[in-house]
Design a protein around this motif. Structure first.
Motif, PDB file in Angstrom:
ATOM      1  N   GLY A   1      42.359  43.085  31.399  1.00 19.88           N
ATOM      2  CA  GLY A   1      43.680  42.518  31.684  1.00 19.88           C
ATOM      3  C   GLY A   1      43.833  42.112  33.135  1.00 19.88           C
ATOM      4  O   GLY A   1      44.342  41.022  33.438  1.00 19.88           O
ATOM      5  N   LEU A   2      43.416  42.974  34.046  1.00 14.55           N
ATOM      6  CA  LEU A   2      43.518  42.651  35.475  1.00 14.55           C
ATOM      7  C   LEU A   2      42.692  41.423  35.840  1.00 14.55           C
ATOM      8  O   LEU A   2      43.147  40.564  36.600  1.00 14.55           O
ATOM      9  CB  LEU A   2      43.060  43.847  36.322  1.00 14.55           C
ATOM     10  CG  LEU A   2      44.152  44.794  36.768  1.00 14.55           C
ATOM     11  CD1 LEU A   2      43.550  46.014  37.446  1.00 14.55           C
ATOM     12  CD2 LEU A   2      45.133  44.119  37.714  1.00 14.55           C
ATOM     13  N   VAL A   3      41.473  41.342  35.298  1.00 14.94           N
ATOM     14  CA  VAL A   3      40.621  40.181  35.585  1.00 14.94           C
ATOM     15  C   VAL A   3      41.268  38.906  35.041  1.00 14.94           C
ATOM     16  O   VAL A   3      41.279  37.867  35.716  1.00 14.94           O
ATOM     17  CB  VAL A   3      39.201  40.369  35.015  1.00 14.94           C
ATOM     18  CG1 VAL A   3      38.389  39.091  35.131  1.00 14.94           C
ATOM     19  CG2 VAL A   3      38.485  41.507  35.736  1.00 14.94           C
TER      20      VAL A   3
ATOM     21  N   GLN B   1      44.793  32.035  39.815  1.00 17.07           N
ATOM     22  CA  GLN B   1      43.912  31.333  40.763  1.00 17.07           C
ATOM     23  C   GLN B   1      43.418  32.271  41.862  1.00 17.07           C
ATOM     24  O   GLN B   1      43.289  31.881  43.018  1.00 17.07           O
ATOM     25  CB  GLN B   1      44.622  30.123  41.390  1.00 17.07           C
ATOM     26  CG  GLN B   1      45.212  29.139  40.391  1.00 17.07           C
ATOM     27  CD  GLN B   1      44.141  28.453  39.554  1.00 17.07           C
ATOM     28  OE1 GLN B   1      43.119  28.040  40.062  1.00 17.07           O
ATOM     29  NE2 GLN B   1      44.382  28.373  38.259  1.00 17.07           N
ATOM     30  N   ASN B   2      43.197  33.529  41.499  1.00 11.06           N
ATOM     31  CA  ASN B   2      42.655  34.545  42.426  1.00 11.06           C
ATOM     32  C   ASN B   2      43.539  34.740  43.658  1.00 11.06           C
ATOM     33  O   ASN B   2      43.039  34.929  44.762  1.00 11.06           O
ATOM     34  CB  ASN B   2      41.227  34.180  42.865  1.00 11.06           C
ATOM     35  CG  ASN B   2      40.374  33.649  41.734  1.00 11.06           C
ATOM     36  OD1 ASN B   2      39.794  32.584  41.820  1.00 11.06           O
ATOM     37  ND2 ASN B   2      40.301  34.381  40.649  1.00 11.06           N
ATOM     38  N   ASN B   3      44.877  34.695  43.457  1.00  7.28           N
ATOM     39  CA  ASN B   3      45.774  34.728  44.628  1.00  7.28           C
ATOM     40  C   ASN B   3      46.233  36.127  45.024  1.00  7.28           C
ATOM     41  O   ASN B   3      47.195  36.278  45.750  1.00  7.28           O
ATOM     42  CB  ASN B   3      46.975  33.794  44.415  1.00  7.28           C
ATOM     43  CG  ASN B   3      47.990  34.352  43.438  1.00  7.28           C
ATOM     44  OD1 ASN B   3      47.761  35.383  42.808  1.00  7.28           O
ATOM     45  ND2 ASN B   3      49.114  33.680  43.292  1.00  7.28           N
ATOM     46  N   PHE B   4      45.551  37.165  44.526  1.00  9.14           N
ATOM     47  CA  PHE B   4      45.824  38.514  45.029  1.00  9.14           C
ATOM     48  C   PHE B   4      44.500  39.257  45.144  1.00  9.14           C
ATOM     49  O   PHE B   4      43.478  38.813  44.626  1.00  9.14           O
ATOM     50  CB  PHE B   4      46.819  39.267  44.130  1.00  9.14           C
ATOM     51  CG  PHE B   4      46.378  39.493  42.708  1.00  9.14           C
ATOM     52  CD1 PHE B   4      45.556  40.561  42.353  1.00  9.14           C
ATOM     53  CD2 PHE B   4      46.805  38.633  41.691  1.00  9.14           C
ATOM     54  CE1 PHE B   4      45.161  40.767  41.044  1.00  9.14           C
ATOM     55  CE2 PHE B   4      46.428  38.846  40.372  1.00  9.14           C
ATOM     56  CZ  PHE B   4      45.604  39.916  40.048  1.00  9.14           C
ATOM     57  N   ASN B   5      44.531  40.361  45.863  1.00 13.51           N
ATOM     58  CA  ASN B   5      43.322  41.156  46.076  1.00 13.51           C
ATOM     59  C   ASN B   5      43.062  42.004  44.834  1.00 13.51           C
ATOM     60  O   ASN B   5      43.767  42.985  44.573  1.00 13.51           O
ATOM     61  CB  ASN B   5      43.498  42.038  47.316  1.00 13.51           C
ATOM     62  CG  ASN B   5      42.232  42.785  47.668  1.00 13.51           C
ATOM     63  OD1 ASN B   5      41.579  43.389  46.810  1.00 13.51           O
ATOM     64  ND2 ASN B   5      41.872  42.755  48.928  1.00 13.51           N
ATOM     65  N   LEU B   6      42.074  41.602  44.049  1.00 13.01           N
ATOM     66  CA  LEU B   6      41.771  42.268  42.785  1.00 13.01           C
ATOM     67  C   LEU B   6      41.396  43.731  42.995  1.00 13.01           C
ATOM     68  O   LEU B   6      41.822  44.605  42.244  1.00 13.01           O
ATOM     69  CB  LEU B   6      40.636  41.531  42.063  1.00 13.01           C
ATOM     70  CG  LEU B   6      40.175  42.123  40.729  1.00 13.01           C
ATOM     71  CD1 LEU B   6      41.308  42.141  39.716  1.00 13.01           C
ATOM     72  CD2 LEU B   6      38.991  41.349  40.176  1.00 13.01           C
ATOM     73  N   GLU B   7      40.641  44.006  44.046  1.00  8.95           N
ATOM     74  CA  GLU B   7      40.190  45.383  44.271  1.00  8.95           C
ATOM     75  C   GLU B   7      41.360  46.309  44.603  1.00  8.95           C
ATOM     76  O   GLU B   7      41.397  47.457  44.170  1.00  8.95           O
ATOM     77  CB  GLU B   7      39.109  45.405  45.341  1.00  8.95           C
ATOM     78  CG  GLU B   7      37.816  44.753  44.846  1.00  8.95           C
ATOM     79  CD  GLU B   7      36.799  44.514  45.944  1.00  8.95           C
ATOM     80  OE1 GLU B   7      36.132  45.482  46.309  1.00  8.95           O
ATOM     81  OE2 GLU B   7      36.687  43.368  46.406  1.00  8.95           O
ATOM     82  N   GLU B   8      42.347  45.792  45.341  1.00 11.65           N
ATOM     83  CA  GLU B   8      43.534  46.602  45.665  1.00 11.65           C
ATOM     84  C   GLU B   8      44.346  46.877  44.399  1.00 11.65           C
ATOM     85  O   GLU B   8      44.792  47.998  44.163  1.00 11.65           O
ATOM     86  CB  GLU B   8      44.416  45.881  46.689  1.00 11.65           C
ATOM     87  CG  GLU B   8      43.931  46.027  48.115  1.00 11.65           C
ATOM     88  CD  GLU B   8      44.820  45.265  49.089  1.00 11.65           C
ATOM     89  OE1 GLU B   8      45.959  44.902  48.729  1.00 11.65           O
ATOM     90  OE2 GLU B   8      44.355  45.038  50.221  1.00 11.65           O
ATOM     91  N   LYS B   9      44.565  45.835  43.593  1.00 14.79           N
ATOM     92  CA  LYS B   9      45.331  46.001  42.347  1.00 14.79           C
ATOM     93  C   LYS B   9      44.601  46.956  41.414  1.00 14.79           C
ATOM     94  O   LYS B   9      45.213  47.783  40.745  1.00 14.79           O
ATOM     95  CB  LYS B   9      45.507  44.654  41.635  1.00 14.79           C
ATOM     96  CG  LYS B   9      46.465  43.715  42.316  1.00 14.79           C
ATOM     97  CD  LYS B   9      47.880  43.972  41.892  1.00 14.79           C
ATOM     98  CE  LYS B   9      48.769  42.852  42.415  1.00 14.79           C
ATOM     99  NZ  LYS B   9      50.165  43.231  42.422  1.00 14.79           N
TER     100      LYS B   9
ATOM    101  N   PHE C   1      40.879  52.004  29.342  1.00 16.60           N
ATOM    102  CA  PHE C   1      40.185  51.665  30.578  1.00 16.60           C
ATOM    103  C   PHE C   1      39.643  50.227  30.516  1.00 16.60           C
ATOM    104  O   PHE C   1      39.802  49.447  31.446  1.00 16.60           O
ATOM    105  CB  PHE C   1      39.038  52.656  30.798  1.00 16.60           C
ATOM    106  CG  PHE C   1      38.308  52.451  32.081  1.00 16.60           C
ATOM    107  CD1 PHE C   1      38.716  53.092  33.230  1.00 16.60           C
ATOM    108  CD2 PHE C   1      37.216  51.607  32.143  1.00 16.60           C
ATOM    109  CE1 PHE C   1      38.047  52.894  34.419  1.00 16.60           C
ATOM    110  CE2 PHE C   1      36.546  51.406  33.322  1.00 16.60           C
ATOM    111  CZ  PHE C   1      36.966  52.056  34.468  1.00 16.60           C
ATOM    112  N   PHE C   2      39.000  49.882  29.387  1.00 17.81           N
ATOM    113  CA  PHE C   2      38.485  48.521  29.216  1.00 17.81           C
ATOM    114  C   PHE C   2      39.628  47.503  29.248  1.00 17.81           C
ATOM    115  O   PHE C   2      39.538  46.472  29.903  1.00 17.81           O
ATOM    116  CB  PHE C   2      37.715  48.386  27.898  1.00 17.81           C
ATOM    117  CG  PHE C   2      37.302  46.967  27.613  1.00 17.81           C
ATOM    118  CD1 PHE C   2      36.240  46.389  28.288  1.00 17.81           C
ATOM    119  CD2 PHE C   2      38.008  46.194  26.704  1.00 17.81           C
ATOM    120  CE1 PHE C   2      35.871  45.066  28.050  1.00 17.81           C
ATOM    121  CE2 PHE C   2      37.652  44.876  26.456  1.00 17.81           C
ATOM    122  CZ  PHE C   2      36.581  44.310  27.134  1.00 17.81           C
TER     123      PHE C   2
END
Length: 198
Positions: free
Chosen positions: A167-169, A176-184, A161-162
């Motif tokens: 990894g996602l962050v 460069q934050n070019n996708f929606n992190l919450e959706e992924k 989980f960690f």
């Protein structure tokens, strides 16, 4: 006396925030007392009034990361019977804060590890162990409530989980934050949840 303590606490926060900003923007190898002093708008001597060394400052920064990462778990949620839902809600809130703060906590962890300082790495290791320990507590309560499959290695699940979160962050920051992190994150959570749920 109280006023001086408040001023000290405020100044330490400003210095730590400046160090975090430099880490996120340039990397931990660029954290120098000179750069921090310039960022805050104070003298290098003033920084040494609050922190004995760069290592002392980075230890303070790690303590702040610990507070930020663990704060979501401090609201009495572990007593809820719907613990897996609590974990999902907690992490959704956590991801919102990550987006808001541009993943600072997770980036600081990565950057401080990259310095190779044994004492700092030990501090970071303690933070990660506390974080995964909280996740494991929630998973244990979920198992006890009959929500999670028997036989799931909960320590491994907490570490996974960690790793998924970290990894996602990292990917989000590097892109460069070019996708929606919450959706992924939501999609990754579904995979994780389906792997452990009854």
């Amino acid at each position: 006396m109280t006023r001086n303590y408040e001023n000290t606490e405020l100044r330490q926060k400003q210095i730590a925030d400046a160090a975090a900003k430099i880490i996120v923007k340039y990397g931990s190898e660029h954290v120098t007392i000179k750069k921090i002093a310039k960022e805050v708008g104070i003298s290098e001597t003033a920084i040494y009034r609050h922190f004995k060394s760069k290592q002392d400052l980075l230890s303070f920064l790690i303590n702040n990361v610990e507070k930020n990462l663990l704060s979501e778990f401090e609201n009495g949620h572990l007593n809820s019977p719907y613990t897996l839902q609590i974990l999902e809600d907690t992490i959704k809130n956590h991801m919102s804060r990550v987006v808001e703060k541009r993943g600072v906590s997770f980036l600081i962890i990565d950057e401080i590890i990259s310095l190779g300082d044994k004492k700092l790495n030990n501090n970071v290791n303690n933070v990660i162990n506390k974080y995964t320990g909280r996740i494991q507590e929630i998973l244990e309560k979920s198992r006890d409530a009959g929500i999670i499959k028997p036989g799931v290695d909960l320590e491994a699940a907490a570490i996974m989980f960690f790793g998924m979160t970290q990894g996602l962050v990292n990917i989000w920051t590097l892109s460069q934050n070019n996708f929606n992190l919450e959706e992924k994150y939501s999609a990754a959570w579904d995979v994780f949840r389906n792997a452990i749920i009854k």
